[in-house]
Scaffold this active site. Structure first.
Site, PDB file in Angstrom:
ATOM      1  N   SER A 158       1.793   7.571   2.734  1.00 50.74           N
ATOM      2  CA  SER A 158       2.846   7.084   3.633  1.00 50.74           C
ATOM      3  C   SER A 158       3.868   6.231   2.885  1.00 50.74           C
ATOM      4  O   SER A 158       3.581   5.686   1.811  1.00 50.74           O
ATOM      5  CB  SER A 158       2.178   6.249   4.740  1.00 50.74           C
ATOM      6  OG  SER A 158       3.124   5.651   5.591  1.00 50.74           O
ATOM      7  N   ASP A 208      -5.651   7.541  -0.459  1.00 47.80           N
ATOM      8  CA  ASP A 208      -5.389   6.911   0.840  1.00 47.80           C
ATOM      9  C   ASP A 208      -6.638   6.996   1.705  1.00 47.80           C
ATOM     10  O   ASP A 208      -7.455   7.901   1.541  1.00 47.80           O
ATOM     11  CB  ASP A 208      -4.208   7.597   1.551  1.00 47.80           C
ATOM     12  CG  ASP A 208      -3.444   6.654   2.466  1.00 47.80           C
ATOM     13  OD1 ASP A 208      -2.311   6.270   2.106  1.00 47.80           O
ATOM     14  OD2 ASP A 208      -4.000   6.274   3.524  1.00 47.80           O
ATOM     15  N   ASP A 235     -11.476   4.351   1.045  1.00 45.51           N
ATOM     16  CA  ASP A 235     -11.180   3.053   1.663  1.00 45.51           C
ATOM     17  C   ASP A 235     -11.228   2.010   0.559  1.00 45.51           C
ATOM     18  O   ASP A 235     -12.277   1.791  -0.062  1.00 45.51           O
ATOM     19  CB  ASP A 235     -12.229   2.760   2.740  1.00 45.51           C
ATOM     20  CG  ASP A 235     -12.016   1.408   3.412  1.00 45.51           C
ATOM     21  OD1 ASP A 235     -11.163   0.620   2.939  1.00 45.51           O
ATOM     22  OD2 ASP A 235     -12.705   1.140   4.406  1.00 45.51           O
ATOM     23  N   ASN A 241      -0.498  -0.032  -4.212  1.00 44.22           N
ATOM     24  CA  ASN A 241       0.536  -0.109  -3.180  1.00 44.22           C
ATOM     25  C   ASN A 241      -0.036  -0.237  -1.762  1.00 44.22           C
ATOM     26  O   ASN A 241       0.580  -0.842  -0.905  1.00 44.22           O
ATOM     27  CB  ASN A 241       1.405   1.156  -3.289  1.00 44.22           C
ATOM     28  CG  ASN A 241       2.193   1.430  -2.031  1.00 44.22           C
ATOM     29  OD1 ASN A 241       3.239   0.825  -1.793  1.00 44.22           O
ATOM     30  ND2 ASN A 241       1.693   2.331  -1.187  1.00 44.22           N
ATOM     31  N   TYR A 261      -1.417 -12.364   5.632  1.00 47.19           N
ATOM     32  CA  TYR A 261      -0.845 -11.259   4.843  1.00 47.19           C
ATOM     33  C   TYR A 261      -0.173 -11.779   3.571  1.00 47.19           C
ATOM     34  O   TYR A 261      -0.404 -11.261   2.470  1.00 47.19           O
ATOM     35  CB  TYR A 261       0.148 -10.498   5.719  1.00 47.19           C
ATOM     36  CG  TYR A 261       0.975  -9.450   5.011  1.00 47.19           C
ATOM     37  CD1 TYR A 261       0.465  -8.178   4.758  1.00 47.19           C
ATOM     38  CD2 TYR A 261       2.283  -9.726   4.604  1.00 47.19           C
ATOM     39  CE1 TYR A 261       1.228  -7.212   4.115  1.00 47.19           C
ATOM     40  CE2 TYR A 261       3.060  -8.767   3.970  1.00 47.19           C
ATOM     41  CZ  TYR A 261       2.529  -7.514   3.730  1.00 47.19           C
ATOM     42  OH  TYR A 261       3.290  -6.561   3.084  1.00 47.19           O
ATOM     43  N   LYS A 299      -0.653 -11.323  -0.615  1.00 46.35           N
ATOM     44  CA  LYS A 299       0.413 -10.858  -1.507  1.00 46.35           C
ATOM     45  C   LYS A 299       0.758 -11.898  -2.580  1.00 46.35           C
ATOM     46  O   LYS A 299       1.170 -11.545  -3.686  1.00 46.35           O
ATOM     47  CB  LYS A 299       1.654 -10.493  -0.680  1.00 46.35           C
ATOM     48  CG  LYS A 299       1.441  -9.285   0.231  1.00 46.35           C
ATOM     49  CD  LYS A 299       1.100  -8.052  -0.582  1.00 46.35           C
ATOM     50  CE  LYS A 299       1.087  -6.785   0.245  1.00 46.35           C
ATOM     51  NZ  LYS A 299       0.843  -5.590  -0.576  1.00 46.35           N
TER      52      LYS A 299
HETATM   53  N1  LIG Z   1       7.608  -1.934   4.649  1.00 46.39           N
HETATM   54  C1  LIG Z   1       7.977  -3.161   4.317  1.00 46.39           C
HETATM   55  O1  LIG Z   1       8.982  -3.671   4.806  1.00 46.39           O
HETATM   56  C2  LIG Z   1       7.174  -3.940   3.299  1.00 46.39           C
HETATM   57  C3  LIG Z   1       7.680  -5.180   2.875  1.00 46.39           C
HETATM   58  C4  LIG Z   1       7.017  -5.887   1.874  1.00 46.39           C
HETATM   59  C5  LIG Z   1       5.874  -5.358   1.314  1.00 46.39           C
HETATM   60  N2  LIG Z   1       5.383  -4.153   1.746  1.00 46.39           N
HETATM   61  C6  LIG Z   1       4.199  -3.628   1.055  1.00 46.39           C
HETATM   62  O2  LIG Z   1       4.517  -2.363   0.504  1.00 46.39           O
HETATM   63  C7  LIG Z   1       3.342  -1.562   0.413  1.00 46.39           C
HETATM   64  C8  LIG Z   1       3.563  -0.219   1.050  1.00 46.39           C
HETATM   65  O3  LIG Z   1       3.819  -0.423   2.423  1.00 46.39           O
HETATM   66  P1  LIG Z   1       4.468   0.678   3.396  1.00 46.39           P
HETATM   67  O4  LIG Z   1       5.499  -0.040   4.150  1.00 46.39           O
HETATM   68  O5  LIG Z   1       4.794   1.906   2.649  1.00 46.39           O
HETATM   69  O6  LIG Z   1       3.205   0.878   4.381  1.00 46.39           O
HETATM   70  P2  LIG Z   1       2.619   2.136   5.160  1.00 46.39           P
HETATM   71  O7  LIG Z   1       1.792   1.543   6.265  1.00 46.39           O
HETATM   72  O8  LIG Z   1       3.679   3.090   5.515  1.00 46.39           O
HETATM   73  O9  LIG Z   1       1.644   2.786   4.086  1.00 46.39           O
HETATM   74  C9  LIG Z   1       0.486   2.128   3.663  1.00 46.39           C
HETATM   75  C10 LIG Z   1      -0.568   3.152   3.314  1.00 46.39           C
HETATM   76  O10 LIG Z   1      -1.753   2.448   2.896  1.00 46.39           O
HETATM   77  C11 LIG Z   1      -2.867   3.119   3.435  1.00 46.39           C
HETATM   78  N3  LIG Z   1      -4.027   2.241   3.561  1.00 46.39           N
HETATM   79  C12 LIG Z   1      -4.181   1.217   4.435  1.00 46.39           C
HETATM   80  N4  LIG Z   1      -5.406   0.688   4.318  1.00 46.39           N
HETATM   81  C13 LIG Z   1      -6.038   1.375   3.344  1.00 46.39           C
HETATM   82  C14 LIG Z   1      -7.337   1.300   2.775  1.00 46.39           C
HETATM   83  N5  LIG Z   1      -8.261   0.423   3.229  1.00 46.39           N
HETATM   84  N6  LIG Z   1      -7.673   2.154   1.785  1.00 46.39           N
HETATM   85  C15 LIG Z   1      -6.774   3.081   1.356  1.00 46.39           C
HETATM   86  N7  LIG Z   1      -5.525   3.211   1.869  1.00 46.39           N
HETATM   87  C16 LIG Z   1      -5.166   2.368   2.861  1.00 46.39           C
HETATM   88  C17 LIG Z   1      -2.385   3.602   4.803  1.00 46.39           C
HETATM   89  O11 LIG Z   1      -3.210   4.649   5.309  1.00 46.39           O
HETATM   90  C18 LIG Z   1      -0.973   4.039   4.510  1.00 46.39           C
HETATM   91  O12 LIG Z   1      -0.904   5.404   4.150  1.00 46.39           O
HETATM   92  C19 LIG Z   1       2.237  -2.401   1.064  1.00 46.39           C
HETATM   93  O13 LIG Z   1       1.547  -3.099   0.052  1.00 46.39           O
HETATM   94  C20 LIG Z   1       3.000  -3.369   1.936  1.00 46.39           C
HETATM   95  O14 LIG Z   1       2.257  -4.544   2.180  1.00 46.39           O
HETATM   96  C21 LIG Z   1       5.993  -3.462   2.742  1.00 46.39           C
END
Ligand SMILES: NC(=O)c1ccc[n+]([C@@H]2O[C@H](COP(=O)([O-])OP(=O)(O)OC[C@H]3O[C@@H](n4cnc5c(N)ncnc54)[C@H](O)[C@@H]3O)[C@@H](O)[C@H]2O)c1
Length: 253
Positions: A17, A38, A64, A91, A156, A160
């Protein structure tokens, strides 16, 4: 003049994702073999299929990150199918929106197990491959909230902030072995995670108002995070380690 291009094997967590998907696709375009890891195995398989259909090389890894055994099994599978793993993008993460007073021990343990310990364990598990190669790239995805603070996100952002600190210490420890460790700190990026927060009305003010206050007043794109990861993974970034690169439209410095 020919460009230097070395094929490596990468594992990208959360590859099904958002940014993980974009990074998996970008790495494949850059010529790397990719383990798309994932907890959502179906989503990971779709991304791996897309890469293979386009002539790249990828496998889906259902795991997981809260479970050491599943991480070790995923790495073993990747080595067998694609060779030693010398690039890792940590990620994947889970989000949490809750006032400080309402966070339970179970919430804390579950989130930390994935966001912080999962990243640590994956690095531990691939370390032998990187040391043997005398070359490695670790890229840890943190978050701008850990730099500037965010209401209802103490749990959260604690995870981070841990990612940022871990990045620096590992960079210092592993540099002599040819391994660089850097962090990308995303701002507000248009992914399913961000859309869940927008749709759930989880911000104190409408999100349009938040974005309007940014020097670059829009949501970021997953591909913009992928580009930062691609730089850190590249040969060109061999002298860059311990760094935190904000890809955030100027939100946090
Ligand atoms: N979207 C934002 O605005 C934002 C901002 C700052 C940081 N982030 C960080 O960026 C990264 C990517 O986020 P995103 O927005 O693409 O999120 P997203 O939710 O679209 O994707 C995250 C993916 O991680 C997988 N995942 C969750 N728990 C898991 C586990 N236990 N084991 C394996 N896989 C697991 C989910 O299934 C998902 O496919 C994350 O670390 C998030 O914290 C996101």
């Amino acid at each position: 003049m020919a460009m230097e291009s070395v094929i490596r094997t990468a594992i990208v967590t959360g590859g099904a994702s958002g940014m993980g998907r974009a990074t998996s696709l970008r790495f494949a375009r850059d010529g790397h073999a990719v383990g798309v890891l994932d907890i959502d195995g179906k989503g990971a398989a779709e991304v791996a299929d897309e890469i293979n259909a386009a002539g790249g090389k990828a496998i889906a890894l259902t795991a997981d990150l809260g479970e050491r055994g599943q991480i070790e099994a995923a790495v073993a599978l990747t080595r067998e199918a694609l060779g030693p793993v010398t690039i890792v993008v940590n990620n994947a993460a889970v989000e949490s929106f809750a006032p400080v007073a309402e966070v339970t021990d179970a919430d804390w343990d579950q989130l930390m197990a994935v966001n912080l310990k999962g990243a640590f364990v994956l690095i531990q598990t691939v370390l032998d491959d990187m040391v043997a190669a005398g070359w490695g790239r670790v890229i840890n995805v943190s978050a701008f909230g850990a730099q500037i603070g965010a209401p209802n996100m103490a749990l959260y952002t604690a995870s981070k902030g841990g990612v940022i600190a871990m990045t620096r210490s590992m960079a210092v420890e592993l540099g002599r072995q040819g391994i660089t460790v850097n962090s990308v700190s995303p701002g507000f990026i248009d992914t399913p995670m961000a859309r869940r927060a927008i749709d759930g009305d989880l911000f104190p003010v409408p999100y349009e108002q938040i974005i309007a206050s940014y020097p670059i007043p829009r949501l970021g794109k997953p591909e913009e995070i992928a580009a930062a990861c691609a730089f850190f993974a590249s040969e060109d970034a061999g002298y860059v380690t311990g760094q935190l690169l904000g890809v955030n439209g100027g939100t946090a410095f």
